[in-house]
Design a protein around this motif. Structure first.
Motif, PDB file in Angstrom:
ATOM      1  N   ASP A  15       0.989  -0.956   0.170  1.00 58.87           N
ATOM      2  CA  ASP A  15       0.007   0.058   0.179  1.00 58.87           C
ATOM      3  C   ASP A  15       0.640   1.721  -0.235  1.00 58.87           C
ATOM      4  O   ASP A  15       0.750   2.321   0.570  1.00 58.87           O
ATOM      5  CB  ASP A  15      -1.059  -0.048   1.673  1.00 58.87           C
ATOM      6  CG  ASP A  15      -2.016   0.871   1.055  1.00 58.87           C
ATOM      7  OD1 ASP A  15      -2.677   1.384   0.102  1.00 58.87           O
ATOM      8  OD2 ASP A  15      -2.422   1.024   2.242  1.00 58.87           O
ATOM      9  N   THR A  16       2.336   1.417  -0.223  1.00 60.54           N
ATOM     10  CA  THR A  16       2.921   2.174  -0.440  1.00 60.54           C
ATOM     11  C   THR A  16       3.703   2.970  -1.842  1.00 60.54           C
ATOM     12  O   THR A  16       3.741   3.753  -2.312  1.00 60.54           O
ATOM     13  CB  THR A  16       4.942   2.251   0.501  1.00 60.54           C
ATOM     14  OG1 THR A  16       4.986   1.376   0.755  1.00 60.54           O
ATOM     15  CG2 THR A  16       3.775   2.457   1.952  1.00 60.54           C
ATOM     16  N   ASN A  18       1.835   3.705  -5.668  1.00 61.27           N
ATOM     17  CA  ASN A  18       1.430   4.621  -6.218  1.00 61.27           C
ATOM     18  C   ASN A  18       0.380   3.576  -7.468  1.00 61.27           C
ATOM     19  O   ASN A  18       1.129   3.375  -8.275  1.00 61.27           O
ATOM     20  CB  ASN A  18       1.757   5.377  -6.052  1.00 61.27           C
ATOM     21  CG  ASN A  18       1.405   7.006  -5.597  1.00 61.27           C
ATOM     22  OD1 ASN A  18       1.552   6.623  -4.478  1.00 61.27           O
ATOM     23  ND2 ASN A  18       2.902   7.711  -5.633  1.00 61.27           N
ATOM     24  N   THR A  19      -0.933   3.710  -7.742  1.00 63.35           N
ATOM     25  CA  THR A  19      -1.217   3.472  -8.764  1.00 63.35           C
ATOM     26  C   THR A  19      -2.449   4.233  -9.551  1.00 63.35           C
ATOM     27  O   THR A  19      -2.747   5.488  -8.393  1.00 63.35           O
ATOM     28  CB  THR A  19      -2.045   2.084  -8.788  1.00 63.35           C
ATOM     29  OG1 THR A  19      -3.510   2.213  -7.251  1.00 63.35           O
ATOM     30  CG2 THR A  19      -1.101   0.860  -8.220  1.00 63.35           C
ATOM     31  N   ASN A  24      -6.754   3.114  -3.830  1.00 60.29           N
ATOM     32  CA  ASN A  24      -6.861   3.570  -3.362  1.00 60.29           C
ATOM     33  C   ASN A  24      -4.855   3.854  -2.212  1.00 60.29           C
ATOM     34  O   ASN A  24      -3.964   2.236  -2.487  1.00 60.29           O
ATOM     35  CB  ASN A  24      -6.588   4.576  -1.573  1.00 60.29           C
ATOM     36  CG  ASN A  24      -8.342   4.578  -2.435  1.00 60.29           C
ATOM     37  OD1 ASN A  24      -8.588   5.912  -2.314  1.00 60.29           O
ATOM     38  ND2 ASN A  24      -9.369   4.273  -1.305  1.00 60.29           N
ATOM     39  N   THR A  25      -3.787   4.367  -2.893  1.00 62.69           N
ATOM     40  CA  THR A  25      -2.637   4.770  -1.569  1.00 62.69           C
ATOM     41  C   THR A  25      -2.931   5.503  -0.433  1.00 62.69           C
ATOM     42  O   THR A  25      -2.069   6.113  -0.315  1.00 62.69           O
ATOM     43  CB  THR A  25      -1.403   5.329  -2.689  1.00 62.69           C
ATOM     44  OG1 THR A  25      -1.501   4.299  -3.915  1.00 62.69           O
ATOM     45  CG2 THR A  25      -0.194   4.554  -2.300  1.00 62.69           C
ATOM     46  N   LYS A  57      -4.411  -3.739  -3.173  1.00 61.02           N
ATOM     47  CA  LYS A  57      -3.205  -3.036  -1.874  1.00 61.02           C
ATOM     48  C   LYS A  57      -2.924  -4.563  -1.101  1.00 61.02           C
ATOM     49  O   LYS A  57      -4.513  -4.759  -0.349  1.00 61.02           O
ATOM     50  CB  LYS A  57      -3.692  -2.536  -1.733  1.00 61.02           C
ATOM     51  CG  LYS A  57      -3.597  -1.280  -3.035  1.00 61.02           C
ATOM     52  CD  LYS A  57      -1.577  -0.800  -3.666  1.00 61.02           C
ATOM     53  CE  LYS A  57      -2.001  -0.058  -4.228  1.00 61.02           C
ATOM     54  NZ  LYS A  57      -1.860   1.644  -4.185  1.00 61.02           N
TER      55      LYS A  57
END
Length: 74
Positions: A15-16, A18-19, A24-25, A57
């Motif tokens: 979850d760190t 970026n997409t 969500n990040t 994520k």
């Protein structure tokens, strides 16, 4: 149609990373929920170009930190 190296391979991202999509990040923090990122991280671009499928994520401790000796690092 040419088959790519990772066609159809499911991928879960930390979850760190970026997409630029609906994932969500947040780095595990509610404070970043809904924050917009400028684009996909380089690793995400490469994975998508190779045909992988972003599934979601992976959850982690907030800000990728640990809070005690009983919790794993993010």
């Amino acid at each position: 149609m040419k088959i790519r190296e990772l066609d159809g391979i499911p991928v879960w991202l930390k979850d760190t990373i970026n997409t630029k999509d609906k994932l969500n990040t947040t780095a595990g923090s509610w404070a970043l929920l809904g924050a917009e990122v400028s684009g996909d991280a380089t690793v995400v671009e490469r994975l998508r170009n190779a045909g992988s499928v972003m599934m979601g994520k992976a959850s982690m401790s907030e800000w990728s930190q640990f809070r005690s000796s009983k919790l794993p690092r993010g």
